[in-house]
Design a protein around this motif. Sequence first.
Motif, PDB file in Angstrom:
ATOM      1  N   CYS A 182      32.371  38.216  44.229  1.00 21.56           N
ATOM      2  CA  CYS A 182      31.046  37.740  43.502  1.00 21.56           C
ATOM      3  C   CYS A 182      30.667  38.774  42.238  1.00 21.56           C
ATOM      4  CB  CYS A 182      30.044  38.361  44.564  1.00 21.56           C
ATOM      5  SG  CYS A 182      30.147  37.333  45.891  1.00 21.56           S
ATOM      6  N   ASP A 183      29.778  38.441  41.667  1.00 19.77           N
ATOM      7  CA  ASP A 183      29.391  39.193  40.158  1.00 19.77           C
ATOM      8  C   ASP A 183      28.993  40.534  40.400  1.00 19.77           C
ATOM      9  OD1 ASP A 183      27.028  38.350  41.250  1.00 19.77           O
ATOM     10  OD2 ASP A 183      26.246  37.116  39.558  1.00 19.77           O
ATOM     11  N   ASP A 184      28.660  40.922  41.814  1.00 17.11           N
ATOM     12  CA  ASP A 184      28.263  42.494  41.912  1.00 17.11           C
ATOM     13  C   ASP A 184      29.398  43.230  42.404  1.00 17.11           C
ATOM     14  OD1 ASP A 184      28.105  41.078  44.332  1.00 17.11           O
ATOM     15  OD2 ASP A 184      26.600  42.282  44.964  1.00 17.11           O
ATOM     16  N   ALA A 185      30.494  42.572  42.810  1.00 18.66           N
ATOM     17  CA  ALA A 185      31.507  43.401  43.461  1.00 18.66           C
ATOM     18  C   ALA A 185      32.155  44.461  42.597  1.00 18.66           C
ATOM     19  CB  ALA A 185      32.719  42.461  43.698  1.00 18.66           C
ATOM     20  N   ASP A 186      32.671  45.628  43.206  1.00 16.87           N
ATOM     21  CA  ASP A 186      33.472  46.532  42.779  1.00 16.87           C
ATOM     22  C   ASP A 186      34.735  46.015  42.215  1.00 16.87           C
ATOM     23  OD1 ASP A 186      35.080  48.703  41.849  1.00 16.87           O
ATOM     24  OD2 ASP A 186      34.017  50.147  43.436  1.00 16.87           O
ATOM     25  N   LEU A 187      34.932  45.620  40.762  1.00 15.26           N
ATOM     26  CA  LEU A 187      35.973  45.003  40.396  1.00 15.26           C
ATOM     27  C   LEU A 187      37.162  45.531  40.296  1.00 15.26           C
ATOM     28  CD1 LEU A 187      34.418  43.029  37.380  1.00 15.26           C
ATOM     29  CD2 LEU A 187      34.364  42.355  39.789  1.00 15.26           C
ATOM     30  N   GLU A 188      37.278  47.146  40.205  1.00 14.82           N
ATOM     31  CA  GLU A 188      38.506  47.961  40.474  1.00 14.82           C
ATOM     32  C   GLU A 188      38.920  47.627  41.733  1.00 14.82           C
ATOM     33  OE1 GLU A 188      40.101  49.548  38.196  1.00 14.82           O
ATOM     34  OE2 GLU A 188      38.997  49.285  36.368  1.00 14.82           O
ATOM     35  N   SER A 189      37.948  47.907  42.831  1.00 14.61           N
ATOM     36  CA  SER A 189      38.522  47.909  44.038  1.00 14.61           C
ATOM     37  C   SER A 189      39.055  46.419  44.640  1.00 14.61           C
ATOM     38  CB  SER A 189      37.282  48.209  45.062  1.00 14.61           C
ATOM     39  OG  SER A 189      37.830  47.973  46.330  1.00 14.61           O
ATOM     40  N   ALA A 190      38.261  45.483  44.010  1.00 17.91           N
ATOM     41  CA  ALA A 190      38.653  44.123  44.051  1.00 17.91           C
ATOM     42  C   ALA A 190      40.056  43.509  43.786  1.00 17.91           C
ATOM     43  CB  ALA A 190      37.584  43.056  43.719  1.00 17.91           C
ATOM     44  N   ALA A 191      40.325  44.319  42.397  1.00 14.10           N
ATOM     45  CA  ALA A 191      41.648  43.799  41.798  1.00 14.10           C
ATOM     46  C   ALA A 191      42.642  44.242  42.440  1.00 14.10           C
ATOM     47  CB  ALA A 191      41.428  44.193  40.413  1.00 14.10           C
ATOM     48  N   VAL A 192      42.482  45.644  42.785  1.00 11.57           N
ATOM     49  CA  VAL A 192      43.483  46.351  43.719  1.00 11.57           C
ATOM     50  C   VAL A 192      43.862  45.503  45.093  1.00 11.57           C
ATOM     51  CG1 VAL A 192      44.035  48.292  45.125  1.00 11.57           C
ATOM     52  CG2 VAL A 192      43.257  48.282  42.963  1.00 11.57           C
ATOM     53  N   GLY A 193      42.483  45.121  45.812  1.00 13.16           N
ATOM     54  CA  GLY A 193      42.659  44.400  46.913  1.00 13.16           C
ATOM     55  C   GLY A 193      43.303  42.865  46.533  1.00 13.16           C
ATOM     56  N   ALA A 194      43.227  42.210  45.432  1.00 13.86           N
ATOM     57  CA  ALA A 194      43.713  41.090  45.326  1.00 13.86           C
ATOM     58  C   ALA A 194      45.181  41.292  45.080  1.00 13.86           C
ATOM     59  CB  ALA A 194      43.139  40.174  44.251  1.00 13.86           C
ATOM     60  N   LEU A 195      45.638  42.237  44.301  1.00 14.39           N
ATOM     61  CA  LEU A 195      47.101  42.412  44.243  1.00 14.39           C
ATOM     62  C   LEU A 195      47.773  42.769  45.570  1.00 14.39           C
ATOM     63  CD1 LEU A 195      48.823  43.266  41.473  1.00 14.39           C
ATOM     64  CD2 LEU A 195      48.221  45.624  42.025  1.00 14.39           C
ATOM     65  N   ARG A 196      47.157  43.807  46.070  1.00 12.58           N
ATOM     66  CA  ARG A 196      47.937  44.121  47.748  1.00 12.58           C
ATOM     67  C   ARG A 196      47.599  42.565  48.400  1.00 12.58           C
ATOM     68  NH1 ARG A 196      45.364  50.286  48.377  1.00 12.58           N
ATOM     69  NH2 ARG A 196      46.631  51.299  46.780  1.00 12.58           N
ATOM     70  N   GLY A 197      46.714  42.253  48.476  1.00 12.41           N
ATOM     71  CA  GLY A 197      46.627  41.114  49.348  1.00 12.41           C
ATOM     72  C   GLY A 197      47.346  39.857  49.148  1.00 12.41           C
ATOM     73  N   ARG A 198      47.784  39.721  47.869  1.00  7.61           N
ATOM     74  CA  ARG A 198      48.680  38.526  47.478  1.00  7.61           C
ATOM     75  C   ARG A 198      50.113  38.902  47.534  1.00  7.61           C
ATOM     76  NH1 ARG A 198      50.032  33.122  47.481  1.00  7.61           N
ATOM     77  NH2 ARG A 198      51.193  34.393  49.081  1.00  7.61           N
ATOM     78  N   PHE A 199      50.507  40.133  46.762  1.00  7.37           N
ATOM     79  CA  PHE A 199      51.977  40.432  46.596  1.00  7.37           C
ATOM     80  C   PHE A 199      52.753  41.346  47.351  1.00  7.37           C
ATOM     81  CE2 PHE A 199      49.803  39.233  42.463  1.00  7.37           C
ATOM     82  CZ  PHE A 199      50.365  37.979  42.190  1.00  7.37           C
ATOM     83  N   TYR A 200      51.804  41.800  48.611  1.00  3.17           N
ATOM     84  CA  TYR A 200      52.560  42.509  49.613  1.00  3.17           C
ATOM     85  C   TYR A 200      53.661  41.632  50.305  1.00  3.17           C
ATOM     86  CZ  TYR A 200      53.045  45.062  54.119  1.00  3.17           C
ATOM     87  OH  TYR A 200      53.510  45.905  55.278  1.00  3.17           O
ATOM     88  N   ASN A 201      54.777  42.072  50.523  1.00  2.00           N
ATOM     89  CA  ASN A 201      55.748  41.457  51.154  1.00  2.00           C
ATOM     90  C   ASN A 201      56.187  40.169  50.489  1.00  2.00           C
ATOM     91  OD1 ASN A 201      57.827  41.126  53.226  1.00  2.00           O
ATOM     92  ND2 ASN A 201      56.519  39.699  54.517  1.00  2.00           N
ATOM     93  N   CYS A 202      55.937  40.280  49.172  1.00  2.00           N
ATOM     94  CA  CYS A 202      56.387  39.193  48.193  1.00  2.00           C
ATOM     95  C   CYS A 202      55.436  37.764  48.475  1.00  2.00           C
ATOM     96  CB  CYS A 202      57.915  38.839  48.352  1.00  2.00           C
ATOM     97  SG  CYS A 202      58.592  37.992  46.871  1.00  2.00           S
TER      98      CYS A 202
END
Length: 476
Positions: free
Chosen positions: A254-274
């Motif tokens: 959402c537009d009020d999200a903590d973008l730094e935290s969300a970017a890290v979450g997306a990075l780990r959430g997608r690319f963990y274990n390839c």
Amino acid sequence: MKMQINGKAVEACGGEFFGVKNPATGELLETVPLGTEEDVAAAVEAASSAFAGWASVSPQQRGGVLYRAAEIVRQRKEELAALLTQEQGKPLAEARNEIKGFAHVLEYYCGLAGSLRGDFIPVPGNGYAFTVKNPLGVCAAIIPWNMPALIMGWKIAPALISGNTFVLKPASNTSLTNLTLASIFEEAGLPAGVLNVVTGPGETAGESLVRSPEVRKISFTGEARTGKRVAELAARGMKRVTLELGGSDPMLVCDDADLESAAVGALRGRFYNCGQTCTAVKRLYVFESIAEEFIKKLETGVRSLRIGNGLDKNTSIGPLNNQQQWEYIKELVAEMEEKEAGRIITGGKVPAFKGSDKGYFFEPTLVSDVPGDSRLLKEEVFGPLLPVVTVKDLDEAIEEANRTSYGLGASIWTKDLDRARTGCEQLNAGIIWVNQHMKIAPEVPFGGVKESGFGRENGPDALSEYMETKTIILKT
């Protein structure tokens, strides 16, 4: 390495073997028996013979065996992690976490050993009733190659603590860690026949296991088409079934999200274990007002990932586990480029570094401008490929997120509690995270809806999947 049947390491009845290879190097690690119908029958018979004795052991004593096994696993963590990395491909740090997670699951169910009890129910005018919980008997599981140790723990721990005996059919290309873990239970004092492992392909060993009349419960983790086949075969014998069939998990920013935290979450959430995780972020929906800023942050993170052999301490993303997955990811990217149905922000190629030609490596890839009918948004993409879709608002994000046949996990990132509540209520998924993604503790139930399957693993809920309730009514 040999199969584990009735507490002994045995070769397949047919005398045939298949190789387990390192997906980073192509190196043959070990040969494993190609299990036959006869081997499955022998494993089921061993489990059936051991059932009465194991069921008569107190839950606390069963918990003691699981606890000792967990201790041994923790002591051998480095050895087990290295083996897991070599056969699965994931970075060593991720493999260590998975091995520790396996031990933690065993310890958690040890703690539940004293809570296995029924209910007391007053029946006015007819005395009282009470219920007792009985183990089902011989249970079985067919597990995948992406998280072989952790998922093994999810299956066997609640089953064994409940008094059942077990036959495990691991994935053909990640059997070594499962066989080693099974041998540790023997060291921990588990009686012969209580836990058996039969290796081999699903079409022979797996189907034989599901068809066996002695098996009373099947737990399957894998893709939906195979899961439906398991359910069909199990129904013929009126067997209990738990199906975890993967997903296409959306992440809503959402537009009020903590973008730094969300970017890290997306990075780990997608690319963990390839990207080879059932609950990985597979579709990313971002409010258009913050999309440009967010994508730039995410692109920086993706470019920082280092591809390589999982045994290299500097590696943050290893190879895909097998050639089939590798070819699939390449096909998706080639099709997208050919149809001009998406824009690659970064990645999208087979990397070139020393030794990369020997493994199933693919660059972590970020894609935008994909149309709604893209395979990237419809299929369960098991690999390092993340499509980003911009949306106007939360209503559109939820509508698009639910536009799938799957319903395993989802996450919403916002500081607004009303938005979080709306997302949790309206997203069609078995598990929903708020301001995080993919973390699953053994204490909480896990499973999906729609084509992501049914039944629940983990938590006290999993115990009910492995026990039968018997009601006794006494007239006083």
